[in-house]
Design a protein around this motif. Sequence first.
Motif: not given
Length: 160
Positions: A27-30, A34-39, A137-142
């Motif tokens: 649920a992090t907004a980090e 452009g990559l979402a940090i997921t952990g 990290a995850r891209t917008r495309e998953g």
Amino acid sequence: MIQNLKRALACATILTAVSVSSIATSATAETLRGLAITGRAADNQSVKFDVFLPLRNTDKLETLLAAQQDTKSAQYHHWLTPAEFGAQFGPDSATVARVASYLRAQGFSVATQVRSLHVMGTASQVTRVFGNELKFARTREGRSFLVSAVHPTMPNVLAE
């Protein structure tokens, strides 16, 4: 051009090339570029990366590059093979051996290549040796990747 190349290669560059098949969504907004940090990567997470060593004789390389583009030069469009380039401008064997030996002493597996080292280890080794924590990290495309949020630092022992 060569100045940018020298700057890019002055410090060993780590390119993490680990693709992760499944990651729990955080649920992090980090974000990072452009990559979402997921952990954070687990300490025992396997990592593979390349360490690129700086070029030698860059003054001669600049001269050669200019001559290869000069229509009046005997070197005009006379390109070097990769082996010739490596012999003239790549790191010498002593440098490759010194860096490989250091990384092996830190617990990494190392395969030497012409101008780089292919290195395998764990996320905790990367953090300890290069001073950077690896994160998922995850891209917008998953698509998911293991990334470094900061540039790695070169250990002082390798700066000699």
